[in-house]
Design a protein around this motif. Structure first.
Motif, short mmCIF file in Angstrom:
data_model
loop_
_atom_site.label_atom_id
_atom_site.label_comp_id
_atom_site.label_asym_id
_atom_site.label_seq_id
_atom_site.Cartn_x
_atom_site.Cartn_y
_atom_site.Cartn_z
N ASP A 328 0.82 -1.22 0.00
CA ASP A 328 0.00 0.00 0.00
C ASP A 328 0.85 1.27 0.00
OD1 ASP A 328 -2.25 -1.57 0.03
OD2 ASP A 328 -2.48 -1.50 2.21
N ASP A 329 2.09 1.14 0.43
CA ASP A 329 2.97 2.31 0.50
C ASP A 329 3.83 2.45 -0.76
OD1 ASP A 329 2.07 2.86 3.08
OD2 ASP A 329 3.53 1.48 3.95
N ALA A 330 3.54 1.68 -1.78
CA ALA A 330 4.41 1.65 -2.96
C ALA A 330 4.39 2.98 -3.71
CB ALA A 330 3.96 0.53 -3.90
N THR A 331 5.53 3.34 -4.20
CA THR A 331 5.67 4.44 -5.14
C THR A 331 6.53 3.94 -6.29
OG1 THR A 331 7.59 5.26 -3.92
CG2 THR A 331 5.46 6.25 -3.39
N PRO A 332 6.46 4.57 -7.45
CA PRO A 332 7.23 4.07 -8.60
C PRO A 332 8.73 4.11 -8.34
CG PRO A 332 5.57 5.66 -9.29
CD PRO A 332 5.62 5.72 -7.80
N ILE A 333 9.42 3.10 -8.86
CA ILE A 333 10.88 3.07 -8.78
C ILE A 333 11.43 3.89 -9.94
CG2 ILE A 333 12.93 1.61 -8.85
CD1 ILE A 333 11.25 -0.66 -7.73
#
Length: 682
Positions: A328-333
Motif C-alpha cells: 500500500d505504500d508503494a511508489t514508482p521506482i
C-alpha cells in the motif's frame, strides 16, 4: 511459505521454484491419451545413474577430462535431512566417467529416507558448496549485493526464487591440461542473477577441494553490473576458446501471449493479448496477471511470462535505485531501473581463468529465454534453445571465428530462426515416428556493438515512464493511474519500448526481400527489431515459434560433420500438439530428446527423435523406467549423453528426479585417444 512444484507453478503468476513450467500452460493428465512410441529409446540404451533429493532437479552436469561428474541439487525440499535441504553443488566421489566406463545404476527410491537423499549408481555424491556459504570478501555464495554492499535479499520486493537456492549449470574451466585444477562456474536462477566462480583442485586421493576463501560472486564484478547484471542464469557451456558461457533464461521476454502475433492486434475489437515484456516497467509488475483478469473478465488472458517479472524491484536496487515502499505504500521506482533489452543473452566471461574475468553479452545472438548455447568447433556457429511455451529455435553464425575478434563488440554475424517445413508429413503423428525438417530464416545481420547501442537507448526508462501512459496523475491517484496505463498498454503497446509499428514495418520489408535484414533499404533504424524483439520478429516472418520447453542442447567437444547435436524438449504439448501452426504432433507430456546430424558446414536440417518420454496417463510399470521431462543435457566425448530430469511425477511410484545415461549403439566409435596425461595435485 508456499511449497512450489511444477504443477502449482502452472497455476500462479510468480515463480519461486526454478525449472518449472510456464504459468498458464496446462499439461493436464486428463488430456493425454495413449500415444504410440511413448516411451521409446532408439539406437541405444537408457540407464538410470542417479536420483536427486526430494523436491530438487538434477541440474548442471559436467564431466571433466579426468572423468569427474559434477552436478547441482536445485531447490530441494527443506524437509530433507542435511545436507540435502539446501541448494548444493557437488560431485561424484570414487567413480570416474571415463570413456567407455561401465555405468552403475540405481533402482527407485521407495522410502522417505531414500527420497530425501541423493543416490548415485557408482561412487558417492559429495557436496562441495551450498547456498549462502561464506566466500571471499565477506559475501555469501549466490547472494548479489547493491553497489553499497547490502545483500539484496534483505530488501523488500517480489522474489524469483530464494537466493542461492537454485544452482543450475556447472562448467569447469581448466588451468592445467590434466583438468585437475581450475575454476568451477555455477549459474544461479534468480533475479538479480548470479554466477559463482570457485577455485577447485583434485587431490592425489581423487577428492576435490573447493577454495571458498577465493570464491566469488561475479554479480559483484564491475563489467557485469555496468551491463545491468544478469537475470535467471540457467544452463551454459565452456566455449571452444576455454571461457565460460552463461545463458540468461529471461522468461518475461514475450511481448505477445501464446501464438498471438503483433499483426493480430486490432483497435476496438477486444483486448490485445500482450505478453509480460510490455509490462516490464509497471509498478508491481507481477500484479499484471491479476489486473488483466479483473479488467477483462471472461475475455482475460495470461500475459505470458508474468511470473518472471518477479525480482525486478530487487534488480533495480542491485543497480543502485533508491528503495521505495512496497504494498500500500508503494511508489514508482525511478532510474536506474532494469532495461528489458539488457537481459536474455549469452554471457561470455572472457579471461575465465584470470583474476578479473570480463563479462561480455552477445547481444547479436538475439534475446530469448535461453536454456543453453551450443558453440560448434568452427567457433562461428552457435545453436540456441529457448525455454517455455511457444518459443523458437535459433542459430547464430559469425562472419569469422568469434575469438578472432580482438574486441568482442566487433563480433559480427547473422541471426537465424528455424522453420519446420514438413508440417503436413509430420502432422498428427506420434513424436517417435516424426522427424522435423528445418529451414533457417535469416532474421538480421549486425555487430555486437551495434546491437549494444540499440539496447542502450532504453536504459533510462523506469516505472514513472509507465505511468505516463495514464491520463490521471499518479501522485494524486496511483491506483487509477496504473489501471489507465495498463489499459493503454494493452490497446496500443508500451510506448517506452520497441513499438508495434516498428515490428510490422520491419516484417513487411523482410517479406518483400529477406535480404533487407542486411541491406539498408531506407529504414536502418529497423535493423534493431530481430535482435531486441527476437520472438516477435520470428513470428511475423513465419518461423516456427511452437517449441515447448526447449531445454538442454549440446554436442561433444570438437564435434564435426557426422556427429550429433542433441536437443531436449521437456514436454510435447501446447503449441507442439494443437491443431494449428507448423507442428501438430501427438501429445506426450513426458517430452523427448531429438538429435540432429551436423553437416559439412555445421548446419543441421533434421531433428530425429531418439528418446521419447511416457504419456502422463502411463502407469508406474511404464513410467518408472522412462526419462520424464528432460532438462539439461551433456554430451560426453565418447558419445554418451547425460539426461537430467525436471519431472512431474505423472504415473511414477516415486517423486524424485533422476539422471540417466543414454548410450547410443555407436558410442565411442572414432573417438580420438586423449594423449594428455597428468598427475593429480596434492
Amino acid at each position: 511459505m508456499v511449497e512450489f512444484t511444477r504443477r502449482n507453478l502452472m497455476e500462479t503468476s510468480v515463480a519461486a521454484a526454478l525449472g518449472a513450467s510456464v504459468a498458464g500452460e496446462a499439461s493436464g493428465q486428463e488430456e493425454d491419451g495413449d500415444t504410440p512410441g511413448a516411451p521409446m529409446v532408439r539406437d541405444g540404451t537408457l540407464e538410470r545413474f542417479a536420483w536427486t533429493a526430494l523436491g530438487a532437479e538434477v541440474t548442471g552436469p559436467e564431466v571433466t577430462r579426468s572423468g569427474t561428474l559434477f552436478f547441482s541439487v536445485q531447490h530441494p525440499s527443506r524437509a530433507n535431512p542435511a545436507p540435502f535441504n539446501k541448494g548444493s553443488i557437488g560431485y561424484v566421489k570414487g567413480y570416474d566417467f571415463t570413456a567407455g566406463s561401465e555405468v552403475g545404476t540405481v533402482g527407485i527410491p521407495k522410502t522417505n529416507e531414500q527420497q530425501g537423499r541423493v543416490k548415485v549408481g557408482s561412487g558417492e555424491f559429495t557436496v562441495l558448496a551450498q547456498e549462502g556459504d561464506n566466500i571471499g570478501g565477506g559475501h555469501d555464495l549466490g547472494y548479489p549485493v547493491t553497489p553499497d554492499g547490502l545483500p539484496v535479499s534483505e530488501l523488500e520486493g517480489s522474489r524469483y526464487g530464494n537466493f542461492g537456492y537454485n544452482p543450475d549449470c556447472n562448467r569447469f574451466v581448466r588451468t592445467n591440461e590434466a583438468e585437475t585444477r581450475g575454476y568451477l562456474f555455477t549459474n544461479f536462477e534468480q533475479s538479480p542473477g548470479d554466477v559463482s566462480r570457485i577455485p577447485i583442485q583434485r587431490t592425489g586421493g581423487g577428492e576435490w577441494r573447493a577454495d571458498m576463501e577465493n570464491a566469488r560472486n561475479l554479480s559483484d564484478s564491475e563489467s557485469l553490473r555496468e551491463q545491468g547484471g544478469t537475470r535467471i542464469n540457467c544452463y551454459g557451456d565452456v566455449s571452444p576458446w576455454n571461457t565460460y558461457l552463461s545463458a540468461e533464461e529471461e522468461y518475461s521476454h514475450p511481448r505477445t501471449a501464446g501464438k498471438a502475433k503483433v499483426s493480430d492486434f486490432t483497435e476496438g475489437e477486444g483486448p490485445n493479448e500482450r505478453g509480460a515484456a510490455q509490462f516490464y516497467n509497471r509498478p508491481n509488475p507481477t500484479g499484471i496477471a491479476e489486473a488483466v483478469s479483473e479488467y477483462y473478465g471472461e475475455d482475460a488472458w495470461y500475459p505470458q511470462g508474468t511470473f518472471a517479472l518477479a525480482g525486478l524491484e530487487l534488480q533495480a536496487y542491485y543497480l543502485g535505485a533508491d528503495v521505495v515502499g512496497q504494498g500500500d505504500d508503494a511508489t514508482p521506482i525511478e532510474s536506474p531501473y532494469p532495461n528489458p533489452y539488457r537481459y536474455g543473452y549469452i554471457v561470455d566471461f572472457r579471461g575465465s581463468d584470470t583474476e578479473e574475468p570480463e563479462a561480455v553479452k552477445y547481444y547479436c545472438m538475439g534475446r530469448a529465454a535461453w536454456e543453453c548455447p551450443d558453440v560448434q568447433a568452427d567457433e562461428r556457429t552457435v545453436y540456441l534453445s529457448s525455454d517455455g511455451a511457444d518459443k523458437g529455435f535459433y542459430k547464430f553464425v559469425a562472419d569469422e571465428a568469434i575469438p578472432s575478434y580482438d574486441d568482442p563488440m566487433d563480433v559480427e554475424g547473422t541471426l537465424y530462426a528455424a522453420k519446420v517445413t514438413n508440417a503436413e508429413a509430420a502432422a498428427d503423428r506420434p513424436p517417435a515416428e516424426a522427424d522435423l525438417e528445418l529451414e533457417w530464416l535469416a532474421l538480421g545481420h549486425a555487430t555486437n556493438g551495434e546491437v549494444a547501442e540499440w539496447v542502450a537507448a532504453y536504459d533510462d526508462v523506469d516505472q514513472v515512464d509507465y505511468l505516463a501512459h495514464a491520463e490521471t496523475d499518479w501522485r494524486e491517484d496511483l491506483e487509477t493511474a496504473i489501471e489507465e496505463a495498463d489499459r493503454e498498454v494493452v490497446e496500443s503497446g508500451n510506448a517506452d519500448y520497441v513499438s508495434d509499428e516498428e515490428i510490422l514495418e520491419w516484417a513487411e520489408l523482410w517479406s518483400e526481400d529477406p535480404e533487407s535484414t542486411v541491406a539498408d533499404r531506407g529504414r536502418p533504424e529497423l535493423r534493431k527489431v530481430p535482435f531486441l524483439e527476437t520472438r516477435a520478429a520470428a513470428k511475423e516472418v513465419g518461423a516456427t515459434v511452437e517449441f515447448r520447453k526447449s531445454e538442454g542442447i549440446d554436442s561433444k567437444d570438437g564435434a564435426g560433420p557426422g556427429d550429433y547435436v542433441y536437443l531436449g524438449l521437456s514436454e510435447v504439448n501446447a503449441g507442439l500438439s494443437d491443431d494449428t501452426g507448423d507442428v501438430r504432433l501427438d501429445r506426450v507430456d513426458g517430452g523427448l530428446v531429438y538429435r540432429a546430424e551436423l553437416e559439412a558446414d555445421y548446419d543441421i536440417s533434421t531433428l530425429e527423435p531418439v528418446i521419447v518420454g511416457p504419456d502422463a496417463t502411463d502407469t508406474a510399470d511404464v513410467a518408472n523406467g522412462a526419462l520424464v521431462n528432460v532438462d539439461n543435457l551433456f554430451v560426453m566425448n565418447d558419445g554418451r549423453v547425460l539426461c537430467c530430469e525436471d519431472a512431474d511425477q505423472f504415473g511414477r511410484s516415486y517423486p524424485n528426479d533422476c539422471l540417466y545415461v543414454y548410450t547410443p549403439d555407436d558410442a565411442g566409435e572414432g573417438e580420438d585417444e586423449d594423449e594428455t596425461e597428468g598427475e593429480d595435485d596434492e
